[in-house]
Write a protein that holds these residues in place. Structure first.
Motif, PDB file in Angstrom:
ATOM      1  N   LYS A 150       0.821  -1.219   0.000  1.00 30.33           N
ATOM      2  CA  LYS A 150       0.000   0.000   0.000  1.00 30.33           C
ATOM      3  C   LYS A 150       0.850   1.262   0.000  1.00 30.33           C
ATOM      4  N   ARG A 170       3.396   3.851  -1.718  1.00 30.73           N
ATOM      5  CA  ARG A 170       3.858   4.297  -3.031  1.00 30.73           C
ATOM      6  C   ARG A 170       5.374   4.420  -2.988  1.00 30.73           C
ATOM      7  N   GLU A 195       9.549   2.769  -8.716  1.00 31.31           N
ATOM      8  CA  GLU A 195       8.849   1.524  -8.396  1.00 31.31           C
ATOM      9  C   GLU A 195       9.805   0.335  -8.364  1.00 31.31           C
ATOM     10  N   ARG A 230      10.907  -1.315  -5.060  1.00 30.64           N
ATOM     11  CA  ARG A 230      10.023  -2.188  -4.271  1.00 30.64           C
ATOM     12  C   ARG A 230      10.573  -3.616  -4.213  1.00 30.64           C
ATOM     13  N   LYS A 272       3.604   6.749   4.009  1.00 29.86           N
ATOM     14  CA  LYS A 272       2.670   6.509   2.913  1.00 29.86           C
ATOM     15  C   LYS A 272       3.407   6.363   1.584  1.00 29.86           C
ATOM     16  N   SER A 273       4.554   7.038   1.490  1.00 29.71           N
ATOM     17  CA  SER A 273       5.366   6.981   0.270  1.00 29.71           C
ATOM     18  C   SER A 273       6.836   6.879   0.640  1.00 29.71           C
ATOM     19  N   GLU A 315       5.318  14.799  -8.402  1.00 29.59           N
ATOM     20  CA  GLU A 315       5.926  13.500  -8.683  1.00 29.59           C
ATOM     21  C   GLU A 315       7.389  13.438  -8.223  1.00 29.59           C
TER      22      GLU A 315
END
Length: 1002
Positions: free
Chosen positions: A490, A492, A496, A499, A639-640, A765
């Motif tokens: 969940k 961000r 990417e 991750r 959260k990010s 961004e």
């Protein structure tokens, strides 16, 4: 827009950008190839009637003037108070960027600059758009590097823990002061009097609360198991404290373990197996391979893969029988330089129950055991297993209840348990030599080779580590992993691709060693019984210690008597004996646990919107924060995640003092000893961060910094042009309503709105590099090559208070304001400097207290966009018909059949012919004739062109492909001595517009 970038006029723009307040320059309508200047008398006659740009904003600042100006801006515009101001204002939303603590063990470096400026760009953007920013800078203050640097030559002088801690604290405080001063100089917005430090008592108390809750849940436990151990630091290490040296050289060996008890399945099934008649089981030796020969004395088993196939092979050169994996036979034959004849085949499971003789320890027997960690990538497919010195080996020992006896001490030397031949030898050097010698003497050494491979090193001392068991405190990450991976889905993550690395590191981590055998850290709040060694630790004792730490700091662990640390009420609740039966523990917590608990001390119950750190924190702070938060709160602390790369040299090399390629951020700002490093100032450093692709490695050096400086200089020139043309303009008094503006001006507001949307999206961004690209494209294409070239005649030569000039100035003020605000997060010093010169606000006001770009939805005018862009398409056809010539010397006839395109062009020129219409201004010609068809009496030298323009209105509801034709002829008009447009009746008289302006001025 069709062809905006092809419009000529750059030469005049550059001259106009070079204006000064003391002298008048040539004036033109914006053309690039200006005609020879008028005579001196003609110029002097009209000089005072031309409204040239004027401003005190300097075009260029260098050297000490630049540095003084930045510091003046910081003082005058309240950089130091900005964070506190925005915390006190009312805001609907909060933006929380939780600062990962830099390590307080040295001077600031470019890695700090990359990280802190990247964070500051986002914080300033969020503050400008109205959010209340929560950003508390912090420092990681404990740990071995600080302890060693603080002690220096005193490291072996036998100081007690409190003496060590006092020196370490003083060292950390000095490093923090230097780093903090640098961060402030870079323009980083924060309340620098309200930071967090991991050595503060309140922070330590919050950390112990996390420890207590994890211990209560059974997630923290004490055990005797192998850990990464640094002999050079004499402490256990977590995986995050390792760095892997890919060039490490080990003395790898192949050694034999004689098979002395046959596996039962082989004995009972001998008749059915494919065994050669010459095969004698009693002469077979199991062949193993290891890169760590010093672990052979600690061997407790040899492991095989149950599902693999194994072969007994006979060496052609000496008839020796060896048991190896069938898959590895060919490579073994090549390595040994002899043929290997297969004389028996088995499956791994048939080896169960076999027993070997230890090669160097008389009478010691070791079993053959199945294990899942055995691979066929290297070696022999049979793995020497020393449970004390390998994580996988320990798992085998736990399952089969093997001994985990350690023969290596804290200094990395063999103990007396290894025997007199090995005792006191360093396992990585002389100990290895001796073990190999012993294997050779007993005939067990088959082959030795050098193996270059990746090997873990202590990231602080840069020395190899070993794996050895010791009694340590651990976090059971195996029980947290699934939940951690679930909540991570969940989160961000930018980029990417990071991750996968986070998930892979979580998978590899079955436990986390959190105890360290040092003095400079948060003590693990455990007491041990003097007689039994049993640990006393529970919610009552830890809670009490947490209160003491909050009041007194963790030094009290050594300062206070045991009776105060373990008062009667705690002992009673713990059902323990008197305090004198206990001694306090001597271990401190891993600094990754220190910093990983920062959410509890700084964020409390909330979650951060984002953590922004380098990629090394994937296995560090990102992970320790996640694990502790999931353990206590069942959720991620962020959260990010934004993961950036490292700063490297311009040649792509890692920076190091030995290579002489270290870039000092202070030298970047203030200038270095090397002439190639002038004083660039803080904004150049910030531009370097913003322009870089921070998601990869970020290069820095003179080339990159010079480019950044030049780009800022170009930006200053544009801003100077805007400011100069706003002389005497006050938007609160002179601004023109958009509906009354010239269409080209309205169109620029439309483009400005598009620009602001793109910039806002890019900042959102975390892509400051895209912000710069959008900015540079807007300035180069939409402003310099298009709008500025077109409007100069109107700005310089129209009446001062005319609607056309005020319309243009209104747009220029909006552009100045929008561009300045858009660059403010990246270049706060330049933005505030421009704001001080800009019209329309109180002198004491600062840009950062006045909000984000003020674009309006009414600026979006689709029909207007079609009109101007249709004219641009026609203009492209016109310019392509007169390559290399001055458009101001031509009359242009535009013929369009009745329809939408004709109506659009009529909106730019109502009359059939004009020298002053908006269409004529856009075309930059002497005269435009707008007709429905080309006249038949065109002169023979007329240049004809044809084209089409697709009109697309209301989202495609209205579409019309319209044709047009143009005729270009040299103008018969003369050049006006004032405006230099070809609109005068003769060379010695003014054009009608200039006659009116001059007569009104008189």
């Amino acid at each position: 827009c069709w062809g905006r970038g092809s419009l000529r006029g750059g030469g005049l723009l550059h001259r106009a950008l070079s204006f000064s307040s003391s002298r008048c320059h040539d004036v033109g309508s914006g053309e690039g190839s200006a005609q020879p200047a008028e005579t001196g008398s003609a110029r002097a006659l009209y000089r005072d009637t031309v409204l040239l740009p004027r401003t005190e904003f300097p075009m260029k600042l260098t050297g000490q003037k630049l540095l003084d100006r930045e510091l003046e801006i910081q003082q005058k515009c309240g950089f130091a108070d900005l964070y506190s101001w925005q915390r006190e204002r009312k805001a609907k939303k909060e933006f929380c960027l939780h600062d990962g603590p830099p390590y307080a063990n040295g001077d600031p470096h470019v890695g700090h600059a990359l990280n802190k400026i990247l964070k500051d760009i986002r914080n300033r953007f969020e503050m400008l758009r109205g959010r209340q920013v929560h950003y508390i800078p912090g420092w990681d203050c404990h740990g071995l590097p600080i302890e060693l640097k603080a002690l220096g030559e005193l490291a072996t002088s036998g100081l007690d823990p409190l003496q060590i801690r006092h020196k370490a604290r003083a060292f950390a405080e000095q490093a923090i002061a230097r780093q903090k001063a640098a961060f402030q100089r870079w323009g980083v917005m924060a309340d620098w009097d309200q930071c967090y430090y991991t050595y503060d008592g309140a922070y330590e108390a919050a950390q112990l609360k996390v420890f207590q809750e994890m211990h209560n849940k059974g997630l923290i436990y004490q055990d005797y198991k192998p850990v990464f151990w640094s002999p050079s630091s004499r402490t256990a290490l977590a995986e995050a404290e390792l760095e892997y040296n890919p060039e490490h050289v080990s003395r790898a060996i192949y050694a034999t373990f004689p098979l002395i008890t046959l596996p039962p399945k082989i004995t009972s099934e001998a008749a059915s197996l494919k065994i050669s008649p010459l095969f004698g089981l009693e002469n077979v030796s199991v062949l193993v391979w290891t890169t760590q020969p010093w672990t052979i004395p600690a061997n407790q088993a040899v492991c095989y893969m149950p599902n693999a196939q194994y072969s007994v092979v006979r060496r052609a050169d000496n008839s020796q029988l060896l048991l190896v994996a069938t898959e590895r036979t060919a490579s073994m034959a090549a390595l040994l330089g002899t043929e290997l004849e297969s004389v028996g085949l088995f499956t791994g499971s048939q080896l169960e129950g076999g027993i070997c003789k230890h090669p160097t320890i008389t009478d010691k027997e070791v079993p053959l055991l199945p294990a899942n960690h055995v691979t066929m990538a290297k070696g022999t497919g049979l793995v020497h297993t020393a449970p004390a010195h390998g994580m996988d080996d320990y798992s085998v020992a736990s399952h089969f209840k093997l001994s985990v006896e350690c023969m290596v001490d804290a200094d990395g030397k063999f103990t007396d348990l290894a025997g007199p031949e090995l005792q006191n030898l360093s396992v990585m050097t002389k100990g290895t030599d001796k073990v190999i010698s012993m294997l050779q003497e007993c005939g067990a050494l088959v082959k030795e080779e050098q193996c270059i491979h990746s090997y873990p090193y202590d990231w602080r001392t840069k020395q190899p580590v070993v794996i050895r068991p010791s009694k340590q405190w651990f976090v059971n990450t195996a029980s947290l992993k699934d939940k951690a991976k679930e909540v991570l889905q969940k989160v961000r993550i930018l980029p990417e691709s990071a991750r996968g690395s986070l998930l892979a590191m979580l998978d590899r981590r079955t436990y986390w060693c959190i105890s360290r055998q040092r003095s400079w850290g948060v003590p693990i709040p455990v007491f041990y019984h003097r007689e039994t060694g049993e640990a006393l630790i529970n919610k009552y004792s830890v809670s009490h210690i947490g209160k003491l730490f909050k009041e007194n700091g963790s030094d009290c662990w050594w300062e206070l008597p045991i009776e105060t640390l373990l008062p009667a009420e705690v002992l009673k609740k713990s059902k323990a004996g008197p305090a004198t039966d206990y001694v306090r523990g001597e271990d401190v917590l891993d600094i990754w646990f220190d910093s990983g608990a920062s959410w509890a001390a700084v964020l409390e119950d909330s979650r951060a919107d984002v953590y922004v750190e380098g990629k090394d924190q994937i296995g560090g702070w990102f992970q320790s924060s996640l694990l502790t938060s999931v353990a206590v709160r069942n959720k991620a602390p962020y959260k990010s995640l934004v993961v950036h790369g490292f700063a490297i040299s311009e040649k792509g090399e890692k920076m190091s003092k030995s290579l002489g390629n270290v870039v000092d951020p202070d030298a970047v700002i203030s200038g270095g000893k090397d002439p190639s490093m002038p004083a660039y100032g803080a904004d150049v450093l910030r531009w370097w961060v913003a322009e870089s692709n921070v998601f990869s490695e970020v290069q820095i050096g003179p080339t990159v910094l010079n480019a950044a400086r030049d780009n800022i200089s170009k930006l200053r020139n544009t801003l100077k042009f805007l400011l100069g043309n706003l002389q005497g303009f006050d938007p609160r008094v002179h601004a023109v309503d958009p509906k009354e503006m010239h269409y080209i001006d309205q169109y620029m507001l439309h483009l400005l709105r598009e620009y602001s949307i793109k910039v806002t999206d890019a900042y959102s961004e975390y892509d400051a590099g895209r912000v710069i690209r959008v900015l540079q494209a807007f300035i180069a294409r939409d402003l310099s090559s298009f709008y500025f070239s077109i409007i100069k005649d109107r700005l310089y030569c129209d009446p001062k208070d005319s609607l056309g000039r005020r319309s243009c100035q209104t747009v220029l003020e909006e552009i100045l304001d929008g561009v300045t605000r858009s660059i403010a997060p990246i270049l706060p010093h330049l933005a505030e400097e421009v704001h001080l010169h800009a019209p329309g606000h109180d002198e004491e006001g600062t840009l950062f207290k006045s909000g984000w770009i003020k674009s309006s939805s009414v600026w979006r005018r689709p029909g207007l966009e079609e009109a101007v862009e249709g004219a641009c398409a026609i203009r492209d056809s016109f310019l392509s018909s007169i390559p290399g010539k001055n458009p101001a010397q031509f009359d242009l006839t535009v013929a369009i059949e009745p329809g939408l395109l004709f109506e659009l062009m009529e909106s730019l020129q109502e009359e059939p012919t004009s020298t002053s219409s908006q269409l004529a201004e856009l075309m930059m010609v002497a005269r435009v004739n707008l007709t429905s068809e080309l006249p038949r009496d065109l002169p023979p030298d007329a240049q004809l062109s044809h084209g089409t323009f697709l009109i697309n209105l209301e989202g495609g509801v209205i579409r019309e492909d319209s044709a047009y034709s143009i005729a270009v002829v040299p103008t018969a008009a003369a050049r006006c001595p004032r405006c230099r447009r070809y609109t005068a009746k003769s060379a010695d008289c003014l054009c009608p517009r200039c006659q009116t302006v001059v007569s009104q001025a008189q």
